[in-house]
Design an enzyme around this catalytic site. Structure first.
Site, mmCIF file in Angstrom:
data_model
loop_
_atom_site.group_PDB
_atom_site.id
_atom_site.type_symbol
_atom_site.label_atom_id
_atom_site.label_comp_id
_atom_site.label_asym_id
_atom_site.label_seq_id
_atom_site.Cartn_x
_atom_site.Cartn_y
_atom_site.Cartn_z
ATOM 1 N N PHE A 12 0.819 -1.220 0.000
ATOM 2 C CA PHE A 12 0.000 0.000 0.000
ATOM 3 C C PHE A 12 0.848 1.263 0.000
ATOM 4 O O PHE A 12 0.497 2.246 -0.655
ATOM 5 C CB PHE A 12 -1.033 -0.027 1.135
ATOM 6 C CG PHE A 12 -0.632 0.639 2.416
ATOM 7 C CD1 PHE A 12 0.143 -0.031 3.350
ATOM 8 C CD2 PHE A 12 -1.059 1.919 2.701
ATOM 9 C CE1 PHE A 12 0.503 0.586 4.524
ATOM 10 C CE2 PHE A 12 -0.712 2.548 3.884
ATOM 11 C CZ PHE A 12 0.083 1.881 4.799
ATOM 12 N N SER A 80 5.779 -6.867 10.213
ATOM 13 C CA SER A 80 4.905 -7.110 11.360
ATOM 14 C C SER A 80 5.704 -7.505 12.593
ATOM 15 O O SER A 80 6.533 -8.425 12.529
ATOM 16 C CB SER A 80 3.912 -8.221 11.012
ATOM 17 O OG SER A 80 3.269 -8.683 12.181
ATOM 18 N N SER A 120 10.145 2.927 13.061
ATOM 19 C CA SER A 120 10.148 3.569 14.385
ATOM 20 C C SER A 120 10.272 2.544 15.502
ATOM 21 O O SER A 120 10.593 2.894 16.636
ATOM 22 C CB SER A 120 8.849 4.343 14.567
ATOM 23 O OG SER A 120 7.751 3.457 14.445
ATOM 24 N N TYR A 143 11.473 -8.035 14.668
ATOM 25 C CA TYR A 143 11.209 -7.093 13.572
ATOM 26 C C TYR A 143 11.999 -5.795 13.762
ATOM 27 O O TYR A 143 12.619 -5.271 12.827
ATOM 28 C CB TYR A 143 9.707 -6.787 13.508
ATOM 29 C CG TYR A 143 9.348 -5.720 12.513
ATOM 30 C CD1 TYR A 143 9.322 -5.976 11.146
ATOM 31 C CD2 TYR A 143 9.043 -4.418 12.931
ATOM 32 C CE1 TYR A 143 9.006 -4.990 10.230
ATOM 33 C CE2 TYR A 143 8.717 -3.429 12.025
ATOM 34 C CZ TYR A 143 8.706 -3.720 10.675
ATOM 35 O OH TYR A 143 8.396 -2.737 9.766
ATOM 36 N N LYS A 147 14.897 -4.329 11.222
ATOM 37 C CA LYS A 147 14.824 -3.027 10.553
ATOM 38 C C LYS A 147 16.015 -2.149 10.925
ATOM 39 O O LYS A 147 16.512 -1.359 10.121
ATOM 40 C CB LYS A 147 13.499 -2.347 10.922
ATOM 41 C CG LYS A 147 12.337 -2.902 10.131
ATOM 42 C CD LYS A 147 12.415 -2.336 8.732
ATOM 43 C CE LYS A 147 11.673 -3.077 7.698
ATOM 44 N NZ LYS A 147 11.808 -2.456 6.376
ATOM 45 N N VAL A 173 2.329 3.970 9.398
ATOM 46 C CA VAL A 173 1.741 4.553 8.187
ATOM 47 C C VAL A 173 0.359 3.941 7.942
ATOM 48 O O VAL A 173 0.159 2.738 8.144
ATOM 49 C CB VAL A 173 2.666 4.289 6.979
ATOM 50 C CG1 VAL A 173 2.146 5.023 5.748
ATOM 51 C CG2 VAL A 173 4.100 4.695 7.302
ATOM 52 N N ARG A 211 0.323 5.980 19.313
ATOM 53 C CA ARG A 211 1.076 5.898 18.062
ATOM 54 C C ARG A 211 1.024 7.236 17.324
ATOM 55 O O ARG A 211 0.045 7.973 17.415
ATOM 56 C CB ARG A 211 0.475 4.822 17.134
ATOM 57 C CG ARG A 211 0.612 3.385 17.640
ATOM 58 C CD ARG A 211 2.051 2.929 17.633
ATOM 59 N NE ARG A 211 2.233 1.547 18.061
ATOM 60 C CZ ARG A 211 2.476 1.173 19.314
ATOM 61 N NH1 ARG A 211 2.545 2.082 20.281
ATOM 62 N NH2 ARG A 211 2.663 -0.112 19.611
ATOM 63 N N ARG A 270 -0.007 -7.338 23.556
ATOM 64 C CA ARG A 270 0.719 -8.094 22.534
ATOM 65 C C ARG A 270 2.221 -8.074 22.835
ATOM 66 O O ARG A 270 2.787 -6.990 23.037
ATOM 67 C CB ARG A 270 0.445 -7.432 21.177
ATOM 68 C CG ARG A 270 0.417 -8.363 20.021
ATOM 69 C CD ARG A 270 -0.140 -7.715 18.786
ATOM 70 N NE ARG A 270 0.716 -6.650 18.267
ATOM 71 C CZ ARG A 270 0.510 -6.042 17.109
ATOM 72 N NH1 ARG A 270 -0.532 -6.386 16.365
ATOM 73 N NH2 ARG A 270 1.306 -5.093 16.700
#
Ligand code: UD1
Length: 326
Positions: A12, A80, A120, A143, A147, A173, A211, A270
């Site tokens: 996307f 993710s 981030s 993750y 990154k 985003v 966020r 989570r």
């Protein structure tokens, strides 16, 4: 005219960038394995771009596409936090090995600048908000580590091999075409689908995590600015809006916009979740000319209208299929 390559161009964010590059008159090549991306995102552009259904883990495939490119926007990833905890190996291979392959292909193929989609999540939990690029990274999930390694490679490829690189740390985003169909989907795509289908979403934890939700067009503008700016190679910049909303505030705002009352369900927190996230945009404003144009509410409204239209299209298509059965 030389090539502009977008890895993850069927995603996307990638597909929004492809549209912007075409509007600038660029010749665009997309590399995407369609694991999370979707060719529907590029549907009306199909005859104006070249799509390579390659996986960034396959160096031999992607190297010839990247060689000699004017610019490479590296957005392909398995994006993710929870997936990287449940299945760390594929996530590692795509996000670290795949990213190394992209930088290597660009350096060996003497491509122009590579703009890397960092995250981030690299900050982890910091004592102070907003988060500034000079803070020490404290990744909390595979993750986030992956990154961050990409950022380090970006900087080292500039220092050691003179490959121009810029890293942009994306902050949550959101926008049209974000895929809402997986449990790993971005929270706003899930919230919007729940809202339009009049279902309650599940909020993980107490909903007071926050966020810096950033509208996709503002991120696309920043990607283009990072592609042209002078004196920024090897550096890392926040790509956020600078605001901060809790999930409880966000769900309340969406209900208000839609005029409905659908109390959320709450589930366990989570693992790997960062508590708060907010970008300090000073460096991006000063060095890249960052200028976010969309408030959170404007972005939410635009995105909601896109999901509404897309849902209506699906309903019309389903009705057509049903009438054919008769
Ligand atoms: C993280 C990274 C972000 C990265 C993204 C990729 C941080 C601060 N950000 O985003 O840079 O691009 O991963 O996926 O680490 N949630 C619910 N209900 C749901 C789904 C999610 O409550 O149904 C919650 C999550 O627990 C989390 C928040 O919503 O607290 C946002 O989750 P998500 O959209 O997956 O993104 P992040 O993990 O924040």
């Amino acid at each position: 005219m030389s090539r502009y390559v977008v890895t993850g161009g069927a995603g996307f964010i990638g597909s929004a960038l492809v549209r912007a590059l075409l509007a600038q008159g660029r010749r665009v090549h997309v590399i995407d394995n369609l694991a999370t991306g979707n060719l529907d995102n590029l549907e009306e552009l199909a005859d104006r771009i070249t799509v390579h259904e390659y996986d960034i883990r396959n160096y031999d495939r992607i190297a010839p596409v990247i060689a000699g490119a004017e610019r490479v926007f590296h957005l392909a990833a398995i994006p993710s936090v929870p997936k990287s905890i449940q299945q760390p190996a594929p996530s590692h291979e795509a996000n670290i090995d795949g990213t190394f392959n992209v930088f290597r292909a660009a350096a060996e193929g003497r491509a122009g600048r590579v703009i890397y989609a960092a995250s981030s999540s690299a900050y982890g939990d910091t004592a102070v908000l907003p988060k500034v690029e000079t803070m020490s990274p404290r990744p909390k999930s595979p993750y986030a580590v992956q990154k961050l390694v990409g950022e380090y490679y970006a900087s080292v490829f500039w220092d050691c091999f003179q490959l121009e690189t810029v890293s942009l740390r994306f902050f949550n985003v959101f926008g049209p075409r974000q895929d809402p169909t997986s449990v790993y989907s971005g929270v706003l795509s899930l919230f919007m689908t729940c809202l339009l289908e009049r279902r309650s979403p599940t909020i993980f934890g107490d909903g007071e995590q926050s966020r810096d939700f950033t509208y996709v067009e503002d991120v696309v503008s920043l990607l283009l600015k990072a592609s042209d700016a002078q004196g920024v190679c090897g550096k890392v910049f926040n790509a956020g809006n600078g605001g901060r909303y809790t999930l409880n505030q966000t769900w309340a705002l969406l209900q208000k916009i839609e005029g409905v009352n659908l109390p959320a369900h709450y589930g366990p927190p989570r693992p790997g979740d960062v508590r708060d996230s907010q970008a300090d945009t000073t460096a991006a404003v000063r060095e890249l000319g960052h200028q976010p144009r969309f408030t959170f509410e404007q972005g939410l409204r635009l995105t909601l209208e896109w999901y509404r239209a897309s849902l209506e299209d699906k309903q019309v298509a389903a009705a057509g299929r049903d009438s054919l059965k008769i």
